[in-house]
Write a protein that holds these residues in place. Structure first.
Motif, PDB file in Angstrom:
ATOM      1  N   ASP A   1      31.556  47.903  46.535  1.00  0.00           N
ATOM      2  CA  ASP A   1      30.682  48.335  45.610  1.00  0.00           C
ATOM      3  C   ASP A   1      30.154  47.726  44.542  1.00  0.00           C
ATOM      4  N   GLY A   2      31.060  46.674  45.118  1.00  0.00           N
ATOM      5  CA  GLY A   2      30.768  45.415  43.685  1.00  0.00           C
ATOM      6  C   GLY A   2      31.965  45.228  43.526  1.00  0.00           C
ATOM      7  N   GLU A   3      33.295  45.849  43.400  1.00  0.00           N
ATOM      8  CA  GLU A   3      34.470  45.499  42.797  1.00  0.00           C
ATOM      9  C   GLU A   3      35.302  45.253  43.931  1.00  0.00           C
ATOM     10  N   PRO A   4      36.821  44.502  43.510  1.00  0.00           N
ATOM     11  CA  PRO A   4      37.703  44.103  43.900  1.00  0.00           C
ATOM     12  C   PRO A   4      38.191  45.123  45.023  1.00  0.00           C
ATOM     13  N   ALA A   5      38.587  45.812  46.185  1.00  0.00           N
ATOM     14  CA  ALA A   5      39.477  46.913  47.291  1.00  0.00           C
ATOM     15  C   ALA A   5      40.341  46.079  47.532  1.00  0.00           C
TER      16      ALA A   5
ATOM     17  N   ARG B   1      44.433  49.612  44.143  1.00  0.00           N
ATOM     18  CA  ARG B   1      44.543  51.392  43.560  1.00  0.00           C
ATOM     19  C   ARG B   1      43.621  51.781  42.385  1.00  0.00           C
ATOM     20  N   ARG B   2      43.622  51.153  41.475  1.00  0.00           N
ATOM     21  CA  ARG B   2      42.998  51.359  40.656  1.00  0.00           C
ATOM     22  C   ARG B   2      41.871  50.666  39.412  1.00  0.00           C
ATOM     23  N   VAL B   3      40.685  50.715  39.052  1.00  0.00           N
ATOM     24  CA  VAL B   3      40.442  49.785  38.148  1.00  0.00           C
ATOM     25  C   VAL B   3      40.828  50.404  36.827  1.00  0.00           C
ATOM     26  N   LEU B   4      41.139  49.544  35.997  1.00  0.00           N
ATOM     27  CA  LEU B   4      41.636  50.094  34.783  1.00  0.00           C
ATOM     28  C   LEU B   4      40.231  48.855  33.676  1.00  0.00           C
ATOM     29  N   ASP B   5      40.207  47.708  34.345  1.00  0.00           N
ATOM     30  CA  ASP B   5      38.245  47.004  32.987  1.00  0.00           C
ATOM     31  C   ASP B   5      37.849  46.491  33.879  1.00  0.00           C
ATOM     32  N   HIS B   6      37.459  46.470  33.614  1.00  0.00           N
ATOM     33  CA  HIS B   6      35.799  45.028  33.709  1.00  0.00           C
ATOM     34  C   HIS B   6      35.079  44.696  32.420  1.00  0.00           C
ATOM     35  N   TRP B   7      35.432  43.799  32.849  1.00  0.00           N
ATOM     36  CA  TRP B   7      33.788  42.530  31.167  1.00  0.00           C
ATOM     37  C   TRP B   7      33.489  41.774  31.286  1.00  0.00           C
ATOM     38  N   VAL B   8      32.582  41.088  31.083  1.00  0.00           N
ATOM     39  CA  VAL B   8      31.750  39.773  32.151  1.00  0.00           C
ATOM     40  C   VAL B   8      31.692  39.460  30.559  1.00  0.00           C
ATOM     41  N   THR B   9      31.566  38.066  30.886  1.00  0.00           N
ATOM     42  CA  THR B   9      31.119  36.734  30.211  1.00  0.00           C
ATOM     43  C   THR B   9      30.325  36.018  30.678  1.00  0.00           C
ATOM     44  N   SER B  10      29.315  35.001  29.663  1.00  0.00           N
ATOM     45  CA  SER B  10      29.166  34.037  29.990  1.00  0.00           C
ATOM     46  C   SER B  10      29.387  32.262  30.178  1.00  0.00           C
ATOM     47  N   ARG B  11      29.447  31.782  31.180  1.00  0.00           N
ATOM     48  CA  ARG B  11      30.373  30.354  30.936  1.00  0.00           C
ATOM     49  C   ARG B  11      29.696  29.174  30.047  1.00  0.00           C
ATOM     50  N   GLU B  12      30.600  28.143  29.818  1.00  0.00           N
ATOM     51  CA  GLU B  12      30.245  27.665  28.818  1.00  0.00           C
ATOM     52  C   GLU B  12      29.124  27.021  29.252  1.00  0.00           C
ATOM     53  N   TRP B  13      27.189  27.141  28.697  1.00  0.00           N
ATOM     54  CA  TRP B  13      26.482  27.098  29.367  1.00  0.00           C
ATOM     55  C   TRP B  13      25.846  25.379  28.633  1.00  0.00           C
TER      56      TRP B  13
ATOM     57  N   GLY C   1      25.587  30.622  34.981  1.00  0.00           N
ATOM     58  CA  GLY C   1      26.526  31.401  35.791  1.00  0.00           C
ATOM     59  C   GLY C   1      27.217  32.432  34.654  1.00  0.00           C
ATOM     60  N   GLU C   2      28.030  33.449  35.518  1.00  0.00           N
ATOM     61  CA  GLU C   2      29.061  34.325  34.510  1.00  0.00           C
ATOM     62  C   GLU C   2      30.650  34.540  35.300  1.00  0.00           C
ATOM     63  N   ARG C   3      31.065  35.272  34.088  1.00  0.00           N
ATOM     64  CA  ARG C   3      32.796  34.563  35.096  1.00  0.00           C
ATOM     65  C   ARG C   3      33.197  36.531  34.432  1.00  0.00           C
ATOM     66  N   ARG C   4      33.035  36.784  35.711  1.00  0.00           N
ATOM     67  CA  ARG C   4      33.157  38.728  35.582  1.00  0.00           C
ATOM     68  C   ARG C   4      35.176  39.041  36.237  1.00  0.00           C
ATOM     69  N   PHE C   5      35.338  39.389  34.871  1.00  0.00           N
ATOM     70  CA  PHE C   5      37.041  40.110  34.782  1.00  0.00           C
ATOM     71  C   PHE C   5      37.356  41.149  35.129  1.00  0.00           C
ATOM     72  N   TRP C   6      38.452  41.468  35.893  1.00  0.00           N
ATOM     73  CA  TRP C   6      38.487  42.723  36.494  1.00  0.00           C
ATOM     74  C   TRP C   6      40.617  42.777  35.917  1.00  0.00           C
ATOM     75  N   ARG C   7      40.197  44.108  35.621  1.00  0.00           N
ATOM     76  CA  ARG C   7      41.536  44.406  35.082  1.00  0.00           C
ATOM     77  C   ARG C   7      41.933  45.188  36.168  1.00  0.00           C
ATOM     78  N   VAL C   8      43.185  45.284  37.512  1.00  0.00           N
ATOM     79  CA  VAL C   8      43.550  46.393  38.551  1.00  0.00           C
ATOM     80  C   VAL C   8      44.984  46.660  38.750  1.00  0.00           C
ATOM     81  N   GLU C   9      44.935  48.010  38.948  1.00  0.00           N
ATOM     82  CA  GLU C   9      46.018  47.948  39.532  1.00  0.00           C
ATOM     83  C   GLU C   9      46.048  48.256  41.096  1.00  0.00           C
ATOM     84  N   ALA C  10      47.314  47.198  41.630  1.00  0.00           N
ATOM     85  CA  ALA C  10      47.504  47.037  43.224  1.00  0.00           C
ATOM     86  C   ALA C  10      48.430  47.015  43.963  1.00  0.00           C
ATOM     87  N   SER C  11      48.678  47.057  44.484  1.00  0.00           N
ATOM     88  CA  SER C  11      50.669  47.333  44.880  1.00  0.00           C
ATOM     89  C   SER C  11      50.090  46.410  46.886  1.00  0.00           C
TER      90      SER C  11
END
Length: 88
Positions: free
Chosen positions: A15-19, A31-43, A52-62
């Motif tokens: 569903d578009g998120e890291p699994a 296990r859980r997505v804690l935060d997600h944000w998007v930044t534009s690249r240095e156009w 393009g964009e850079r998409r960031f995810w802060r996740v809990e994983a094991s």
């Protein structure tokens, strides 16, 4: 305390998120997505019409044992994933 890495990783999404992702030959399950944000690249530094964009995810994983916190980045221009940061 966190450590910065910048290591390329392989990521499977749901569903578009890291699994799941592989980092340093270990498979991690998100296990859980804690935060997600998007930044534009240095156009202004790229000669493309769509930098393009850079998409960031802060996740809990094991990797099977203890759960940790990780920051992953996806670059839409290159299609590549990086392990940016891990917290102890």
């Amino acid at each position: 305390m966190s450590r910065i890495y910048g290591d390329p990783i392989e990521v499977w999404t749901r569903d578009g998120e890291p699994a799941r992702f592989v980092w340093r030959d270990r498979l991690y399950v998100v296990r859980r997505v804690l935060d997600h944000w998007v930044t534009s690249r240095e156009w202004w530094r790229i000669a493309e019409s769509d930098p393009g964009e850079r998409r960031f995810w802060r996740v809990e994983a094991s990797p099977g044992g203890d759960t940790g916190t990780y920051e992953l980045r996806f670059d839409t221009a290159s299609g590549g994933w990086l392990m940016l940061r891990a917290w102890d």
